[in-house]
Design a protein around this motif. Structure first.
Motif, mmCIF file in Angstrom:
data_model
loop_
_atom_site.group_PDB
_atom_site.id
_atom_site.type_symbol
_atom_site.label_atom_id
_atom_site.label_comp_id
_atom_site.label_asym_id
_atom_site.label_seq_id
_atom_site.Cartn_x
_atom_site.Cartn_y
_atom_site.Cartn_z
ATOM 1 N N PRO A 229 1.004 -1.227 -0.113
ATOM 2 C CA PRO A 229 -0.062 -0.168 0.060
ATOM 3 C C PRO A 229 0.860 1.350 0.123
ATOM 4 N N ARG A 230 0.139 2.387 -0.140
ATOM 5 C CA ARG A 230 1.021 3.588 -0.356
ATOM 6 C C ARG A 230 1.423 4.093 0.863
ATOM 7 N N PRO A 231 3.006 4.280 0.818
ATOM 8 C CA PRO A 231 3.756 4.551 2.208
ATOM 9 C C PRO A 231 2.998 5.766 2.799
ATOM 10 N N GLU A 232 2.828 5.827 4.407
ATOM 11 C CA GLU A 232 2.424 6.931 4.896
ATOM 12 C C GLU A 232 3.528 7.783 5.417
ATOM 13 N N PRO A 233 3.320 9.182 5.392
ATOM 14 C CA PRO A 233 4.296 10.051 6.031
ATOM 15 C C PRO A 233 4.852 9.802 7.454
ATOM 16 N N VAL A 234 5.998 9.817 7.714
ATOM 17 C CA VAL A 234 6.347 9.595 9.152
ATOM 18 C C VAL A 234 7.086 10.702 9.847
ATOM 19 N N VAL A 235 6.450 10.898 11.130
ATOM 20 C CA VAL A 235 6.776 12.036 11.833
ATOM 21 C C VAL A 235 7.606 11.540 12.951
ATOM 22 N N MET A 236 8.849 12.057 13.075
ATOM 23 C CA MET A 236 9.615 11.505 14.524
ATOM 24 C C MET A 236 9.331 12.459 15.455
ATOM 25 N N ASP A 237 9.235 11.838 16.538
ATOM 26 C CA ASP A 237 8.758 12.565 18.014
ATOM 27 C C ASP A 237 9.914 13.257 18.457
ATOM 28 N N GLU A 238 11.126 12.621 18.417
ATOM 29 C CA GLU A 238 12.381 13.275 18.875
ATOM 30 C C GLU A 238 12.713 14.604 18.601
ATOM 31 N N GLU A 239 12.172 14.978 17.197
ATOM 32 C CA GLU A 239 12.769 16.071 16.640
ATOM 33 C C GLU A 239 12.151 17.271 17.463
ATOM 34 N N VAL A 240 13.164 18.318 17.415
ATOM 35 C CA VAL A 240 12.459 19.712 17.865
ATOM 36 C C VAL A 240 11.285 20.258 17.300
ATOM 37 N N GLU A 241 11.433 20.504 15.931
ATOM 38 C CA GLU A 241 10.265 20.741 15.032
ATOM 39 C C GLU A 241 9.551 19.721 14.146
ATOM 40 N N PRO A 242 8.966 18.606 14.649
ATOM 41 C CA PRO A 242 8.618 17.572 13.901
ATOM 42 C C PRO A 242 8.214 17.681 12.408
ATOM 43 N N MET A 243 8.703 17.185 11.530
ATOM 44 C CA MET A 243 8.217 17.445 10.054
ATOM 45 C C MET A 243 7.926 16.233 9.527
ATOM 46 N N PRO A 244 6.624 15.832 8.733
ATOM 47 C CA PRO A 244 6.650 14.506 8.002
ATOM 48 C C PRO A 244 7.700 14.288 7.105
ATOM 49 N N ARG A 245 8.044 13.043 7.180
ATOM 50 C CA ARG A 245 8.996 12.626 6.360
ATOM 51 C C ARG A 245 8.418 11.667 5.397
ATOM 52 N N VAL A 246 8.393 11.940 4.130
ATOM 53 C CA VAL A 246 7.621 11.257 2.943
ATOM 54 C C VAL A 246 8.553 10.531 2.179
ATOM 55 N N VAL A 247 8.176 9.301 1.786
ATOM 56 C CA VAL A 247 9.053 8.386 0.627
ATOM 57 C C VAL A 247 9.505 9.074 -0.634
ATOM 58 N N SER A 248 10.530 9.083 -1.143
ATOM 59 C CA SER A 248 10.830 9.689 -2.425
ATOM 60 C C SER A 248 10.425 8.866 -3.522
ATOM 61 N N THR A 249 9.883 9.424 -4.519
ATOM 62 C CA THR A 249 9.508 8.839 -5.759
ATOM 63 C C THR A 249 10.737 8.159 -6.556
ATOM 64 N N ASP A 250 11.956 8.652 -6.273
ATOM 65 C CA ASP A 250 13.165 8.052 -6.711
ATOM 66 C C ASP A 250 13.934 7.390 -5.719
ATOM 67 N N LEU A 251 13.855 5.841 -5.863
ATOM 68 C CA LEU A 251 14.390 4.981 -4.991
ATOM 69 C C LEU A 251 15.841 4.386 -5.430
ATOM 70 N N GLU A 252 16.745 4.603 -4.724
ATOM 71 C CA GLU A 252 18.137 4.402 -4.950
ATOM 72 C C GLU A 252 18.492 3.317 -4.302
ATOM 73 N N ILE A 253 18.827 2.150 -5.006
ATOM 74 C CA ILE A 253 19.563 1.048 -4.247
ATOM 75 C C ILE A 253 21.097 1.324 -4.001
ATOM 76 N N VAL A 254 21.373 1.384 -2.705
ATOM 77 C CA VAL A 254 22.812 1.828 -2.467
ATOM 78 C C VAL A 254 23.769 0.646 -2.075
ATOM 79 N N GLY A 255 23.264 -0.667 -2.213
ATOM 80 C CA GLY A 255 24.120 -1.763 -1.926
ATOM 81 C C GLY A 255 23.387 -3.245 -1.672
ATOM 82 N N PHE A 256 23.958 -4.387 -1.468
ATOM 83 C CA PHE A 256 23.351 -5.537 -1.192
ATOM 84 C C PHE A 256 23.989 -6.013 0.065
#
Length: 512
Positions: A229-256
């Motif tokens: 299903p569609r990835p939901e935005p993630v908000v990190m509680d420990e950040e001073v000013e929480p901003m929703p993190r969204v998954v990019s439409t460009d997914l880059e494989i960095v290694g195996f």
């Protein structure tokens, strides 16, 4: 996530709507038209979604259980009957029962409530339910919030002006707030007609049911994919000013990396990764197929014959027993892996880690990982007999030390019994007795468990009175001394309740 469609079939939904130059429709007909549009969209873009259809008036009824057969849902819509007054509370209780029976209380769910904004009359109406919220017993609690994570979408076959004439909008907003506030109220813009209702359901589709398309990159190779299903935005509680993190439409494989090295990591969510067949006129998921029989090959058939990096990646990960680390955004990573549904069928899955540069402590920072070829020597050894993981931390972890944990009553009982066993063997077990006593004392002080200290002191005094005549005289002195120190610590006096202070054995003429 599963979807529950809750359709209002009360008498107020049969109110006529005059359309210029055409026959007269009921509000129920407009709602059915909008839901048919939603089901058609889900059949082509959300085929893997489980959806159920429920109808309600003063009672609720499950028309179609959770299914992926959207023809059955549309057929049930065409056979709706009209019933009596509106009772939203009983319908929401029905939703809670149906979802928990099918999915439990951990699976997120979307609820689409389709109504005309009528609150009902008398006892059982939404107005009455909200007014009596604070005067209910535990056996008659309001069903919201649901025991499972949910998003509530209220589709009103009425315009905002009509709802604001009464207190309907205020009550619906309160209903949304009680559900957790993670949802939205949709109303018709302009006069009631087919087009305006269609536009309203179009806004719902754009907001909650638009497929997530992305491009998966690995070096010079790439593939268009759909993440479901569609990835939901993630908000990190420990950040001073929480901003929703969204998954990019460009997914880059960095290694195996080997499956054994990544083990079974904690993840936020899991998603299917499906290849997309790209056509100039229409985009459709590669695994799908149209029912129309054509002489020329369809787009999906052409896609099945053309090379696809997503298919290559899936097969390679499955054969090699590895996972691919993929970058989802700045300092946010996930992993791609093959998961088998059965002996013959497997899927390419993507799991999302917690945002951050070091989501898995045993791997260290993801940015510090590199290819084996750049290492001075093979970190796995010449015969794969060793592993560079887990990465040893520079600072000793707190959980590497012996820490007293009382999750269950049995754990606390075991610690107290250990002290009493050593107390009965005094003075031979003097050192062990005070070691266990100080361990329990520190834990009780850390938890603020003052009553435990007084309770153990009473137990030690009781043990002192039960000592046999043959007991060593030093035993009675040590038990009385330990009980007195625990009672002083239980008062909270800083002189005796210091965390770093240890109770030491009492020096007597009998002690060596």
């Amino acid at each position: 996530m599963p979807t529950v469609v809750l359709m209002d079939v009360s008498l107020s939904m049969t109110r006529p709507v005059s359309l210029d130059g055409s026959e007269e429709f009921q509000r129920k007909n407009l709602a059915v038209h909008g839901l048919n549009m939603l089901f058609e969209h889900m059949a082509s873009n959300y085929r893997l979604e489980f959806t159920t259809l429920m109808a309600f008036s003063s009672l609720w009824e499950l028309l179609v259980p959770f299914t992926r057969d959207y023809n059955a849902l549309q057929e049930a819509l065409s056979n709706l009957e009209d019933y009596d007054k509106t009772c939203v509370e009983s319908a929401l209780q029905g939703v809670s029962n149906v979802v928990q029976q099918e999915w439990g209380s951990a699976c997120p769910c979307q609820v689409v409530l389709v109504t005309d904004g009528s609150l009902g009359i008398g006892k059982g109406s939404l107005r009455h339910s909200l007014q009596t919220l604070k005067h209910r017993g535990d056996d008659k609690k309001f069903p919201l919030p649901f025991p499972f994570p949910t998003k509530l979408y209220i589709m009103c076959v009425a315009n905002a002006e009509e709802l604001q004439v009464t207190d309907a909008m205020d009550n619906l907003e309160e209903l949304l707030r009680l559900s957790g506030g993670d949802g939205q109220i949709f109303t018709v813009d302009g006069p009631l007609c087919m087009k305006s209702v269609q536009a309203m359901f179009g806004r719902l589709i754009d907001h909650a049911y638009s497929p997530f398309h992305a491009v998966l990159h690995c070096g010079n190779l790439s593939s268009d994919v759909q993440v479901f299903p569609r990835p939901e935005p993630v908000v990190m509680d420990e950040e001073v000013e929480p901003m929703p993190r969204v998954v990019s439409t460009d997914l880059e494989i960095v290694g195996f990396i080997e499956i054994a090295d990544i083990s079974s990591p904690p993840v936020i969510s899991r998603h299917l990764v499906l290849p997309i067949a790209v056509n100039k006129e229409v985009d459709e998921v590669g695994t799908g197929a149209t029912d129309e029989l054509e002489e020329e090959p369809s787009a999906s058939q052409m896609a099945g014959k053309s090379p696809n990096f997503c298919v290559l990646l899936h097969g390679s990960l499955k054969v090699e027993g590895m996972v691919a680390l993929v970058q989802l955004g700045p300092e946010w990573y996930g992993m791609l892996y093959s998961q088998a549904d059965s002996k013959k069928k497997s899927n390419l899955m993507m799991s999302l880690f917690e945002p951050g540069p070091e989501p898995l402590p045993w791997l260290g920072k993801i940015s510090h990982l590199g290819p084996i070829s750049e290492a001075a020597e093979n970190p796995y050894g010449e015969d794969d007999s060793k592993s560079p993981f887990p990465v040893q931390p520079q600072v000793k972890r707190s959980y590497a030390q012996n820490v007293t944990v009382w999750i269950k009553a049995s754990g606390l009982q075991t610690d107290v019994q250990k002290i009493l066993r050593n107390a009965r063997k005094l003075p031979d077990k003097t050192q062990t007795f005070y070691k266990e006593l100080n361990r329990l004392r520190k834990a009780a002080l850390a938890f603020g468990f003052w009553e435990l200290l007084k309770g153990v002191a009473d137990l030690l005094e009781r043990e002192c009175t039960l000592l046999p005549d043959s007991a060593h005289p030093d035993a009675a002195f040590q038990l009385s001394h330990a009980a007195q120190q625990l009672k002083l610590a239980s008062t909270g006096d800083s002189q005796y309740a210091a965390f770093d202070h240890n109770i030491v054995p009492m020096h007597t003429d009998f002690s060596s």
